[in-house]
Scaffold this motif. Sequence first.
Motif, PDB file in Angstrom:
ATOM      1  N   LEU A 100      -6.160  10.762  -5.995  1.00  0.00           N
ATOM      2  CA  LEU A 100      -5.312   9.941  -5.135  1.00  0.00           C
ATOM      3  C   LEU A 100      -5.565   8.458  -5.395  1.00  0.00           C
ATOM      4  CD1 LEU A 100      -3.825  10.586  -1.879  1.00  0.00           C
ATOM      5  CD2 LEU A 100      -5.157   8.501  -1.967  1.00  0.00           C
ATOM      6  N   ALA A 101      -6.814   8.075  -5.558  1.00  0.00           N
ATOM      7  CA  ALA A 101      -7.149   6.681  -5.839  1.00  0.00           C
ATOM      8  C   ALA A 101      -6.510   6.225  -7.149  1.00  0.00           C
ATOM      9  CB  ALA A 101      -8.660   6.485  -5.880  1.00  0.00           C
ATOM     10  N   ALA A 102      -6.517   7.089  -8.155  1.00  0.00           N
ATOM     11  CA  ALA A 102      -5.898   6.750  -9.440  1.00  0.00           C
ATOM     12  C   ALA A 102      -4.387   6.600  -9.286  1.00  0.00           C
ATOM     13  CB  ALA A 102      -6.225   7.821 -10.480  1.00  0.00           C
ATOM     14  N   GLN A 103      -3.754   7.476  -8.537  1.00  0.00           N
ATOM     15  CA  GLN A 103      -2.310   7.368  -8.303  1.00  0.00           C
ATOM     16  C   GLN A 103      -1.980   6.083  -7.556  1.00  0.00           C
ATOM     17  OE1 GLN A 103      -1.783  11.223  -6.326  1.00  0.00           O
ATOM     18  NE2 GLN A 103      -0.118  11.586  -7.772  1.00  0.00           N
ATOM     19  N   LEU A 104      -2.744   5.776  -6.537  1.00  0.00           N
ATOM     20  CA  LEU A 104      -2.513   4.599  -5.721  1.00  0.00           C
ATOM     21  C   LEU A 104      -2.605   3.324  -6.554  1.00  0.00           C
ATOM     22  CD1 LEU A 104      -2.139   3.388  -2.824  1.00  0.00           C
ATOM     23  CD2 LEU A 104      -4.637   3.267  -2.739  1.00  0.00           C
ATOM     24  N   CYS A 105      -3.553   3.271  -7.461  1.00  0.00           N
ATOM     25  CA  CYS A 105      -3.839   2.044  -8.200  1.00  0.00           C
ATOM     26  C   CYS A 105      -3.168   1.961  -9.560  1.00  0.00           C
ATOM     27  CB  CYS A 105      -5.346   1.889  -8.331  1.00  0.00           C
ATOM     28  SG  CYS A 105      -6.137   1.682  -6.708  1.00  0.00           S
ATOM     29  N   GLN A 106      -2.386   2.954  -9.908  1.00  0.00           N
ATOM     30  CA  GLN A 106      -1.662   2.910 -11.177  1.00  0.00           C
ATOM     31  C   GLN A 106      -0.744   1.688 -11.185  1.00  0.00           C
ATOM     32  OE1 GLN A 106       0.950   6.224 -11.696  1.00  0.00           O
ATOM     33  NE2 GLN A 106       1.545   5.620 -13.739  1.00  0.00           N
ATOM     34  N   GLY A 107      -0.920   0.822 -12.156  1.00  0.00           N
ATOM     35  CA  GLY A 107      -0.102  -0.375 -12.258  1.00  0.00           C
ATOM     36  C   GLY A 107      -0.469  -1.492 -11.308  1.00  0.00           C
ATOM     37  N   ALA A 108      -1.561  -1.333 -10.565  1.00  0.00           N
ATOM     38  CA  ALA A 108      -1.958  -2.357  -9.591  1.00  0.00           C
ATOM     39  C   ALA A 108      -2.325  -3.656 -10.291  1.00  0.00           C
ATOM     40  CB  ALA A 108      -3.136  -1.869  -8.759  1.00  0.00           C
ATOM     41  N   ARG A 109      -1.980  -4.760  -9.649  1.00  0.00           N
ATOM     42  CA  ARG A 109      -2.318  -6.079 -10.178  1.00  0.00           C
ATOM     43  C   ARG A 109      -3.366  -6.762  -9.312  1.00  0.00           C
ATOM     44  NH1 ARG A 109       2.505  -8.105 -13.524  1.00  0.00           N
ATOM     45  NH2 ARG A 109       3.564  -6.138 -13.873  1.00  0.00           N
ATOM     46  N   SER A 110      -3.801  -6.050  -8.259  1.00  0.00           N
ATOM     47  CA  SER A 110      -4.823  -6.576  -7.353  1.00  0.00           C
ATOM     48  C   SER A 110      -5.368  -5.403  -6.534  1.00  0.00           C
ATOM     49  CB  SER A 110      -4.222  -7.624  -6.423  1.00  0.00           C
ATOM     50  OG  SER A 110      -3.331  -7.007  -5.509  1.00  0.00           O
ATOM     51  N   ASN A 111      -6.197  -5.708  -5.542  1.00  0.00           N
ATOM     52  CA  ASN A 111      -6.708  -4.692  -4.625  1.00  0.00           C
ATOM     53  C   ASN A 111      -5.759  -4.432  -3.468  1.00  0.00           C
ATOM     54  OD1 ASN A 111      -9.006  -4.251  -6.085  1.00  0.00           O
ATOM     55  ND2 ASN A 111     -10.366  -5.356  -4.720  1.00  0.00           N
ATOM     56  N   ALA A 112      -4.584  -5.034  -3.485  1.00  0.00           N
ATOM     57  CA  ALA A 112      -3.639  -4.900  -2.373  1.00  0.00           C
ATOM     58  C   ALA A 112      -3.316  -3.439  -2.026  1.00  0.00           C
ATOM     59  CB  ALA A 112      -2.358  -5.680  -2.649  1.00  0.00           C
ATOM     60  N   PRO A 113      -3.084  -2.546  -3.010  1.00  0.00           N
ATOM     61  CA  PRO A 113      -2.825  -1.153  -2.628  1.00  0.00           C
ATOM     62  C   PRO A 113      -3.988  -0.520  -1.874  1.00  0.00           C
ATOM     63  CG  PRO A 113      -2.059  -1.533  -4.863  1.00  0.00           C
ATOM     64  CD  PRO A 113      -2.851  -2.752  -4.449  1.00  0.00           C
ATOM     65  N   ALA A 114      -5.213  -0.799  -2.306  1.00  0.00           N
ATOM     66  CA  ALA A 114      -6.398  -0.241  -1.640  1.00  0.00           C
ATOM     67  C   ALA A 114      -6.529  -0.781  -0.215  1.00  0.00           C
ATOM     68  CB  ALA A 114      -7.660  -0.572  -2.444  1.00  0.00           C
ATOM     69  N   GLN A 115      -6.320  -2.078  -0.047  1.00  0.00           N
ATOM     70  CA  GLN A 115      -6.413  -2.686   1.281  1.00  0.00           C
ATOM     71  C   GLN A 115      -5.351  -2.116   2.212  1.00  0.00           C
ATOM     72  OE1 GLN A 115      -6.099  -6.800   0.206  1.00  0.00           O
ATOM     73  NE2 GLN A 115      -8.225  -6.933  -0.449  1.00  0.00           N
ATOM     74  N   CYS A 116      -4.139  -1.984   1.719  1.00  0.00           N
ATOM     75  CA  CYS A 116      -3.046  -1.412   2.505  1.00  0.00           C
ATOM     76  C   CYS A 116      -3.391   0.017   2.917  1.00  0.00           C
ATOM     77  CB  CYS A 116      -1.764  -1.439   1.667  1.00  0.00           C
ATOM     78  SG  CYS A 116      -0.356  -0.553   2.389  1.00  0.00           S
ATOM     79  N   PHE A 117      -3.831   0.809   1.957  1.00  0.00           N
ATOM     80  CA  PHE A 117      -4.158   2.210   2.200  1.00  0.00           C
ATOM     81  C   PHE A 117      -5.218   2.340   3.279  1.00  0.00           C
ATOM     82  CE2 PHE A 117      -6.247   6.251   1.290  1.00  0.00           C
ATOM     83  CZ  PHE A 117      -5.161   7.092   1.102  1.00  0.00           C
ATOM     84  N   ARG A 118      -6.289   1.539   3.173  1.00  0.00           N
ATOM     85  CA  ARG A 118      -7.367   1.601   4.171  1.00  0.00           C
ATOM     86  C   ARG A 118      -6.859   1.219   5.558  1.00  0.00           C
ATOM     87  NH1 ARG A 118     -11.208  -0.762   0.309  1.00  0.00           N
ATOM     88  NH2 ARG A 118     -10.694  -2.734   1.290  1.00  0.00           N
ATOM     89  N   ARG A 119      -6.012   0.192   5.642  1.00  0.00           N
ATOM     90  CA  ARG A 119      -5.523  -0.254   6.950  1.00  0.00           C
ATOM     91  C   ARG A 119      -4.722   0.828   7.657  1.00  0.00           C
ATOM     92  NH1 ARG A 119      -2.431  -5.631   6.578  1.00  0.00           N
ATOM     93  NH2 ARG A 119      -2.267  -5.307   8.822  1.00  0.00           N
ATOM     94  N   VAL A 120      -3.843   1.514   6.935  1.00  0.00           N
ATOM     95  CA  VAL A 120      -3.035   2.536   7.608  1.00  0.00           C
ATOM     96  C   VAL A 120      -3.814   3.825   7.824  1.00  0.00           C
ATOM     97  CG1 VAL A 120      -0.807   1.589   6.917  1.00  0.00           C
ATOM     98  CG2 VAL A 120      -1.882   3.296   5.474  1.00  0.00           C
ATOM     99  N   GLN A 121      -4.869   4.033   7.063  1.00  0.00           N
ATOM    100  CA  GLN A 121      -5.707   5.211   7.256  1.00  0.00           C
ATOM    101  C   GLN A 121      -6.704   5.029   8.403  1.00  0.00           C
ATOM    102  OE1 GLN A 121      -5.911   8.424   5.252  1.00  0.00           O
ATOM    103  NE2 GLN A 121      -3.842   7.631   5.438  1.00  0.00           N
ATOM    104  N   GLU A 122      -7.124   3.795   8.661  1.00  0.00           N
ATOM    105  CA  GLU A 122      -8.104   3.541   9.721  1.00  0.00           C
ATOM    106  C   GLU A 122      -7.623   4.026  11.081  1.00  0.00           C
ATOM    107  OE1 GLU A 122      -8.969  -0.640   9.489  1.00  0.00           O
ATOM    108  OE2 GLU A 122     -10.346  -0.364   7.808  1.00  0.00           O
ATOM    109  N   GLY A 123      -6.361   3.832  11.354  1.00  0.00           N
ATOM    110  CA  GLY A 123      -5.823   4.276  12.638  1.00  0.00           C
ATOM    111  C   GLY A 123      -5.399   5.729  12.637  1.00  0.00           C
ATOM    112  N   GLY A 124      -5.462   6.381  11.474  1.00  0.00           N
ATOM    113  CA  GLY A 124      -5.051   7.776  11.389  1.00  0.00           C
ATOM    114  C   GLY A 124      -3.561   7.958  11.572  1.00  0.00           C
TER     115      GLY A 124
END
Length: 124
Positions: free
Chosen positions: A42-66
Amino acid sequence: MGLAALLLGAPALSQTRELLEEGPQYSCFEATREGGATSETLAAQLCQGARSNAPAQCFRRVQEGGFLSEPQALQLCQYSTPTDDPASCFLKGRASSFLEETQLVQLCRPPIAEMLQFCPYGTR
């Protein structure tokens, strides 16, 4: 020696690995895996083509609240950049509207995600 080493030469191959490990996709990948709750796939799919950590930060924010399942969070956050903030859009929409989560994901995901669905064979 592998095919890549034969084609690129051993010094070029080691430079390529260093660039990959220092590049934004790898940095995003590591940032996604930091919590330990996300699979490498999932981490590899999320970050495919990423130009920054923005996908990871977004993912964590929406996952924190469940609020979202992993596939929904992936759909929302993949291809996000520092200039678009799909997590904030989603969280604001969730707090102030009656839209369903799937509709909010469609509304808030980065514009590039919409365009890529028209590329049946990928972007490369």
